[in-house]
Enzyme design. Sequence first.
Site, PDB file in Angstrom:
ATOM      1  N   ARG A  77     -28.978 -19.431 -36.726  1.00 45.16           N
ATOM      2  CA  ARG A  77     -27.814 -20.547 -36.757  1.00 45.16           C
ATOM      3  C   ARG A  77     -28.076 -21.527 -37.818  1.00 45.16           C
ATOM      4  NH1 ARG A  77     -27.432 -16.984 -34.094  1.00 45.16           N
ATOM      5  NH2 ARG A  77     -26.282 -16.303 -35.993  1.00 45.16           N
ATOM      6  N   GLN A  89     -19.184 -31.738 -29.455  1.00 41.81           N
ATOM      7  CA  GLN A  89     -20.030 -30.829 -28.881  1.00 41.81           C
ATOM      8  C   GLN A  89     -20.659 -29.794 -29.840  1.00 41.81           C
ATOM      9  OE1 GLN A  89     -17.704 -29.161 -24.963  1.00 41.81           O
ATOM     10  NE2 GLN A  89     -16.281 -29.956 -26.471  1.00 41.81           N
ATOM     11  N   VAL A 126     -23.190 -28.188 -32.647  1.00 39.87           N
ATOM     12  CA  VAL A 126     -24.420 -28.557 -32.979  1.00 39.87           C
ATOM     13  C   VAL A 126     -24.479 -28.165 -34.542  1.00 39.87           C
ATOM     14  CG1 VAL A 126     -25.548 -28.021 -30.852  1.00 39.87           C
ATOM     15  CG2 VAL A 126     -25.346 -25.994 -32.454  1.00 39.87           C
ATOM     16  N   HIS A 147     -24.308 -32.589 -27.670  1.00 34.12           N
ATOM     17  CA  HIS A 147     -25.032 -31.279 -27.387  1.00 34.12           C
ATOM     18  C   HIS A 147     -26.295 -30.931 -28.257  1.00 34.12           C
ATOM     19  CE1 HIS A 147     -21.608 -29.470 -24.868  1.00 34.12           C
ATOM     20  NE2 HIS A 147     -22.257 -30.183 -24.182  1.00 34.12           N
ATOM     21  N   CYS A 183     -39.505 -32.261 -29.467  1.00 36.68           N
ATOM     22  CA  CYS A 183     -40.826 -31.944 -29.217  1.00 36.68           C
ATOM     23  C   CYS A 183     -40.872 -31.768 -27.526  1.00 36.68           C
ATOM     24  CB  CYS A 183     -41.969 -33.140 -29.105  1.00 36.68           C
ATOM     25  SG  CYS A 183     -43.300 -32.848 -28.454  1.00 36.68           S
ATOM     26  N   CYS A 188     -45.947 -30.676 -32.511  1.00 37.84           N
ATOM     27  CA  CYS A 188     -46.099 -32.050 -32.829  1.00 37.84           C
ATOM     28  C   CYS A 188     -47.255 -32.821 -32.790  1.00 37.84           C
ATOM     29  CB  CYS A 188     -44.967 -32.685 -31.539  1.00 37.84           C
ATOM     30  SG  CYS A 188     -44.806 -34.317 -31.416  1.00 37.84           S
ATOM     31  N   CYS A 197     -48.354 -34.932 -30.902  1.00 35.46           N
ATOM     32  CA  CYS A 197     -48.854 -35.091 -29.689  1.00 35.46           C
ATOM     33  C   CYS A 197     -49.337 -33.775 -29.159  1.00 35.46           C
ATOM     34  CB  CYS A 197     -47.703 -35.632 -28.714  1.00 35.46           C
ATOM     35  SG  CYS A 197     -46.527 -34.311 -28.130  1.00 35.46           S
ATOM     36  N   GLY A 229     -10.080 -28.550 -30.455  1.00 32.73           N
ATOM     37  CA  GLY A 229     -10.606 -27.124 -30.414  1.00 32.73           C
ATOM     38  C   GLY A 229     -11.732 -27.163 -29.671  1.00 32.73           C
ATOM     39  N   ASN A 234      -5.065 -27.694 -30.249  1.00 30.97           N
ATOM     40  CA  ASN A 234      -5.950 -26.366 -29.887  1.00 30.97           C
ATOM     41  C   ASN A 234      -5.162 -25.192 -30.391  1.00 30.97           C
ATOM     42  OD1 ASN A 234      -8.735 -26.044 -29.006  1.00 30.97           O
ATOM     43  ND2 ASN A 234      -7.720 -24.750 -27.555  1.00 30.97           N
TER      44      ASN A 234
HETATM   45  P1  OAD Z   1     -15.285 -22.466 -26.957  1.00 30.33           P
HETATM   46  O1  OAD Z   1     -15.721 -21.133 -27.938  1.00 30.33           O
HETATM   47  O2  OAD Z   1     -15.487 -22.713 -25.675  1.00 30.33           O
HETATM   48  O3  OAD Z   1     -13.763 -22.676 -27.346  1.00 30.33           O
HETATM   49  C1  OAD Z   1     -13.367 -22.951 -28.749  1.00 30.33           C
HETATM   50  C2  OAD Z   1     -11.812 -23.403 -28.562  1.00 30.33           C
HETATM   51  O4  OAD Z   1     -11.385 -23.678 -29.914  1.00 30.33           O
HETATM   52  C3  OAD Z   1     -10.923 -22.460 -27.857  1.00 30.33           C
HETATM   53  O5  OAD Z   1      -9.957 -22.956 -26.965  1.00 30.33           O
HETATM   54  C4  OAD Z   1     -10.314 -21.667 -29.184  1.00 30.33           C
HETATM   55  O6  OAD Z   1      -8.806 -21.474 -28.755  1.00 30.33           O
HETATM   56  C5  OAD Z   1     -10.187 -22.997 -30.202  1.00 30.33           C
HETATM   57  N1  OAD Z   1     -10.048 -22.554 -31.413  1.00 30.33           N
HETATM   58  C6  OAD Z   1     -10.423 -21.472 -32.120  1.00 30.33           C
HETATM   59  N2  OAD Z   1     -10.181 -21.630 -33.615  1.00 30.33           N
HETATM   60  C7  OAD Z   1      -9.360 -22.924 -33.626  1.00 30.33           C
HETATM   61  C8  OAD Z   1      -8.867 -23.461 -34.872  1.00 30.33           C
HETATM   62  N3  OAD Z   1      -8.825 -22.848 -35.974  1.00 30.33           N
HETATM   63  N4  OAD Z   1      -8.228 -24.701 -34.541  1.00 30.33           N
HETATM   64  C9  OAD Z   1      -8.383 -25.070 -33.493  1.00 30.33           C
HETATM   65  N5  OAD Z   1      -8.772 -24.745 -32.291  1.00 30.33           N
HETATM   66  C10 OAD Z   1      -9.336 -23.414 -32.542  1.00 30.33           C
HETATM   67  O7  OAD Z   1     -16.019 -23.901 -27.620  1.00 30.33           O
HETATM   68  P2  OAD Z   1     -16.432 -25.218 -26.994  1.00 30.33           P
HETATM   69  O8  OAD Z   1     -15.428 -25.372 -26.080  1.00 30.33           O
HETATM   70  O9  OAD Z   1     -16.678 -26.119 -28.160  1.00 30.33           O
HETATM   71  O10 OAD Z   1     -22.561 -25.910 -25.204  1.00 30.33           O
HETATM   72  O11 OAD Z   1     -17.600 -24.902 -26.291  1.00 30.33           O
HETATM   73  C11 OAD Z   1     -18.225 -25.937 -25.371  1.00 30.33           C
HETATM   74  C12 OAD Z   1     -19.641 -25.656 -25.136  1.00 30.33           C
HETATM   75  O12 OAD Z   1     -19.925 -24.430 -24.651  1.00 30.33           O
HETATM   76  C13 OAD Z   1     -20.563 -25.685 -26.584  1.00 30.33           C
HETATM   77  O13 OAD Z   1     -20.799 -26.872 -26.976  1.00 30.33           O
HETATM   78  C14 OAD Z   1     -21.705 -24.813 -26.139  1.00 30.33           C
HETATM   79  C15 OAD Z   1     -21.058 -23.849 -25.418  1.00 30.33           C
HETATM   80  O14 OAD Z   1     -21.885 -23.128 -24.470  1.00 30.33           O
HETATM   81  C16 OAD Z   1     -23.813 -25.811 -25.470  1.00 30.33           C
HETATM   82  O15 OAD Z   1     -24.328 -25.044 -26.228  1.00 30.33           O
HETATM   83  C17 OAD Z   1     -24.266 -26.670 -24.356  1.00 30.33           C
END
Ligand code: OAD
Length: 237
Positions: A58, A90, A92, A115, A123, A142, A144, A179, A205
Amino acid sequence: MTGARIVVLTGAGVSAESGVPTFRGPDGLWEGHRVEDVATPEAYARDPVLVQRFYDARRAALGRVAPNAAHHALARLDRDWPGDLLIVTQNVDDLHDRAAAGVVGDRPPRLLHMHGELRSALCGRCNARAPWSGDLVAADPCDCGGRLRPDIVWFGEMPYAMDRIEAALATCDLFVSIGTSGNVYPAAGFVDLAHRAGAATLELNLDASAGSAAFDESRRGPASVLVPAWVDALLAP
Ligand code: OAD
């Protein structure tokens, strides 16, 4: 709205048009893996090499993508908005950071990665964090003596900077979610905290999300279109 205190939350949808896959695609897999196999402390304890290689891939992929119009518009908002602003992501990836570089001037962007960040190493023993651009799988320990792991908040771990984020939500006038599917807490609960503070709430969204009903207004469309239009309207004299 001039001078309003704004909190923006972004999720994977803001980076989708840059070519970074979202987490919850139609197959329910994240880049071919079940989330519990790569994004939990248990998965890392069970198979650290698989998890390190997953995040190394990634991290390497970041070199093949670039910020899109939504990231650039939020960087402009950061540069030009005269009131308080906090952009909480959220994500990364480093696309917000790259869009802001050279735009917001010498100060750091008003941005928090709740996140964690792919381009950072953590570490596992002393919790030191360090910028990281290469692979981690065979990295030296690290200073440590602890093993370096991806600086990613896995399921069951505490997101970063929650005190700062909750303080901003408690006093904001406008909360905008961009998003994100609204499936993962605590971020999915930010809209309720903002309402409790009396803030207006707006969702941008592509599709209806799990949390759409909680917002005062929901706009549907790609982030590369909706976000610049929203920022232009906000910054218009
Ligand atoms: P998701 O993959 O769950 O959701 C992405 C959202 O973006 C969906 O509602 C899509 O409809 C929308 N979407 C897709 N393409 C788009 C575009 N071009 N314009 C606007 N919206 C669009 O991702 P997150 O909600 O970010 O956590 O996921 C939240 C967390 O779940 C992540 O940070 C990660 C994951 O597990 C960790 O890693 C802790």
